[in-house]
Design a protein around this motif. Structure first.
Motif, PDB file in Angstrom:
ATOM      1  N   ILE A  66      -3.912  -2.195 -30.717  1.00  0.00           N
ATOM      2  CA  ILE A  66      -3.199  -3.333 -30.151  1.00  0.00           C
ATOM      3  C   ILE A  66      -3.769  -3.639 -28.767  1.00  0.00           C
ATOM      4  O   ILE A  66      -4.000  -2.734 -27.967  1.00  0.00           O
ATOM      5  CB  ILE A  66      -1.688  -3.049 -30.048  1.00  0.00           C
ATOM      6  N   SER A  67      -3.971  -4.924 -28.494  1.00  0.00           N
ATOM      7  CA  SER A  67      -4.488  -5.302 -27.184  1.00  0.00           C
ATOM      8  C   SER A  67      -3.766  -6.542 -26.675  1.00  0.00           C
ATOM      9  O   SER A  67      -3.297  -7.372 -27.447  1.00  0.00           O
ATOM     10  CB  SER A  67      -5.995  -5.580 -27.249  1.00  0.00           C
ATOM     11  N   LEU A  68      -3.673  -6.620 -25.351  1.00  0.00           N
ATOM     12  CA  LEU A  68      -3.117  -7.784 -24.671  1.00  0.00           C
ATOM     13  C   LEU A  68      -4.172  -8.264 -23.690  1.00  0.00           C
ATOM     14  O   LEU A  68      -4.499  -7.566 -22.726  1.00  0.00           O
ATOM     15  CB  LEU A  68      -1.824  -7.422 -23.935  1.00  0.00           C
ATOM     16  N   LYS A  69      -4.719  -9.452 -23.941  1.00  0.00           N
ATOM     17  CA  LYS A  69      -5.760 -10.016 -23.088  1.00  0.00           C
ATOM     18  C   LYS A  69      -5.148 -11.144 -22.271  1.00  0.00           C
ATOM     19  O   LYS A  69      -4.607 -12.092 -22.830  1.00  0.00           O
ATOM     20  CB  LYS A  69      -6.936 -10.519 -23.928  1.00  0.00           C
ATOM     21  N   THR A  70      -5.225 -11.039 -20.941  1.00  0.00           N
ATOM     22  CA  THR A  70      -4.588 -12.024 -20.079  1.00  0.00           C
ATOM     23  C   THR A  70      -5.516 -12.446 -18.943  1.00  0.00           C
ATOM     24  O   THR A  70      -6.509 -11.786 -18.632  1.00  0.00           O
ATOM     25  CB  THR A  70      -3.284 -11.466 -19.458  1.00  0.00           C
ATOM     26  N   ALA A  71      -5.140 -13.554 -18.318  1.00  0.00           N
ATOM     27  CA  ALA A  71      -5.809 -14.055 -17.117  1.00  0.00           C
ATOM     28  C   ALA A  71      -4.778 -14.845 -16.330  1.00  0.00           C
ATOM     29  O   ALA A  71      -3.835 -15.392 -16.886  1.00  0.00           O
ATOM     30  CB  ALA A  71      -7.006 -14.932 -17.481  1.00  0.00           C
ATOM     31  N   GLY A  72      -4.924 -14.897 -15.020  1.00  0.00           N
ATOM     32  CA  GLY A  72      -3.956 -15.613 -14.194  1.00  0.00           C
ATOM     33  C   GLY A  72      -4.073 -15.195 -12.749  1.00  0.00           C
ATOM     34  O   GLY A  72      -5.153 -14.834 -12.286  1.00  0.00           O
ATOM     35  N   ALA A  73      -2.941 -15.235 -12.032  1.00  0.00           N
ATOM     36  CA  ALA A  73      -2.985 -14.979 -10.596  1.00  0.00           C
ATOM     37  C   ALA A  73      -1.758 -14.211 -10.131  1.00  0.00           C
ATOM     38  O   ALA A  73      -0.680 -14.305 -10.716  1.00  0.00           O
ATOM     39  CB  ALA A  73      -3.090 -16.306  -9.835  1.00  0.00           C
ATOM     40  N   LEU A  74      -1.958 -13.446  -9.053  1.00  0.00           N
ATOM     41  CA  LEU A  74      -0.896 -12.701  -8.386  1.00  0.00           C
ATOM     42  C   LEU A  74      -0.865 -13.155  -6.933  1.00  0.00           C
ATOM     43  O   LEU A  74      -1.866 -13.081  -6.225  1.00  0.00           O
ATOM     44  CB  LEU A  74      -1.160 -11.196  -8.461  1.00  0.00           C
ATOM     45  N   SER A  75       0.315 -13.645  -6.494  1.00  0.00           N
ATOM     46  CA  SER A  75       0.490 -14.054  -5.097  1.00  0.00           C
ATOM     47  C   SER A  75       1.108 -12.892  -4.335  1.00  0.00           C
ATOM     48  O   SER A  75       2.241 -12.491  -4.621  1.00  0.00           O
ATOM     49  CB  SER A  75       1.396 -15.294  -5.009  1.00  0.00           C
ATOM     50  N   VAL A  76       0.375 -12.356  -3.374  1.00  0.00           N
ATOM     51  CA  VAL A  76       0.755 -11.113  -2.720  1.00  0.00           C
ATOM     52  C   VAL A  76       1.766 -11.364  -1.604  1.00  0.00           C
ATOM     53  O   VAL A  76       1.588 -12.265  -0.771  1.00  0.00           O
ATOM     54  CB  VAL A  76      -0.483 -10.405  -2.138  1.00  0.00           C
TER      55      VAL A  76
END
Length: 317
Positions: A249-259
């Protein structure tokens, strides 16, 4: 007989003395001599300066780190060697100045100083160290005119034990796994939101509390994580954040983290991705039956991750 004439006759009869009398100083010879003199002066100055800094190293380093805001740095007395310029430190400990919480602990650190950057007003250090059960290599440079408020760092780690890192323990005391990093960052020391750079990392044999409500079970075990992240103006942009289990099982993601610079756990993220894997295995792990039906049709399951680091939310779409 005139003594002066006698001397002249002796000079005239001696070939060596005659050559000396005929010797002419040219412009090229003057330039060459001046060049050798300046080179010798530069070497002497460099050696003299280096020896001075070797003697004053401990006091100078303590003065610099004592001016750092927000952190306290502890290390034993420094006794460097001149050739090659290096120092071995039994330990380096960095604490939060107010709370005294440990931020970084290094052991058996070998520090090496590059001399040539000193000539242009920069301090450049390389370090190899043991930390958190693994190995760490760091190349560190200050800004111009020895500006320690601005730093550039290249960091490489191998097999760091997550369970020994204080920041990880504050997030999940039971987390286990191993971390490998290849990072290059630069920016002001006291303004983390202005730090820029890129981080490529891998987590192996991850075992942690399950904080994703869409997935069954109290823990996530035998997972690996691959990430590729660029940092700019307080935003971490992930071109890759993939989670893969040993059972497919895999979860492939992309996006952003606002610190959030004041409290990292309040940092917010927005990630889009998809589940892939065996429908049978997914049926025992994912609560949403719609996702299982999509997997049986060999379709990827779109997923969105939002919320804060302390309270993530996972939604299947």
């Amino acid at each position: 007989m005139n003594p002066l004439n006698t001397v002249r006759e002796l000079f005239a009869k001696s070939p060596l003395l005659g050559r000396l009398l005929d010797f002419e100083v040219t412009r090229g010879m003057v330039l060459a001599g001046t060049g050798y003199f300046l080179f010798g002066l530069a070497v002497f100055s460099l050696v003299f300066t280096a020896r001075y800094y070797v003697v004053q190293t401990d006091a100078l380093v303590r003065e610099v780190v004592g001016e750092l805001d927000g952190v306290t740095v502890e290390f034993p007395y420094l006794e460097p060697q001149l050739v090659p310029p290096r120092v071995t430190v039994e330990y380096v400990r960095v604490y939060h100045k107010k709370t005294r919480k440990p931020l970084l602990i290094l052991k058996d650190t070998d520090l090496r100083l590059s001399l040539f950057p000193l000539l242009v007003g920069k301090l450049s250090l390389s370090a190899t160290s043991r930390a958190y059960g693994g190995l760490v290599d760091i190349d560190l440079s200050t800004g111009a005119f020895f500006n320690t408020d601005w730093l550039s760092a290249d960091v490489r780690t191998e097999m760091i034990d997550l369970g020994t890192i204080p920041q990880i323990k504050s997030f999940d005391r039971s987390m286990k796994g191993f971390l490998t990093i290849d990072a290059s960052v630069q920016g002001p020391v006291n303004a983390p939101l202005e730090v820029e750079g890129e981080v490529v990392a891998r987590l192996d044999r991850l075992d942690m509390e399950n904080r994703f409500p869409v997935i069954k079970g109290a823990r996530l075990k035998d997972f690996s994580v691959n990430l590729d992240c660029a940092m700019e103006k307080g935003v971490w942009s992930f071109s890759q954040l993939d989670i893969v289990s040993t059972d497919g099982i895999s979860l492939k993601t992309a996006g952003a983290l606002s610190v959030d610079a004041n409290n990292f756990q309040k940092s917010t993220f927005d990630m889009n991705g998809k589940f892939l894997g065996s429908p049978k295995r997914l049926a025992t792990s994912v609560l949403d039956p719609k996702a299982v039906a999509m997997m049986k049709k060999k379709q990827a399951v779109p997923v969105r991750l939002r919320g804060s680091v302390a309270n993530p939310q996972v939604m299947l779409k």
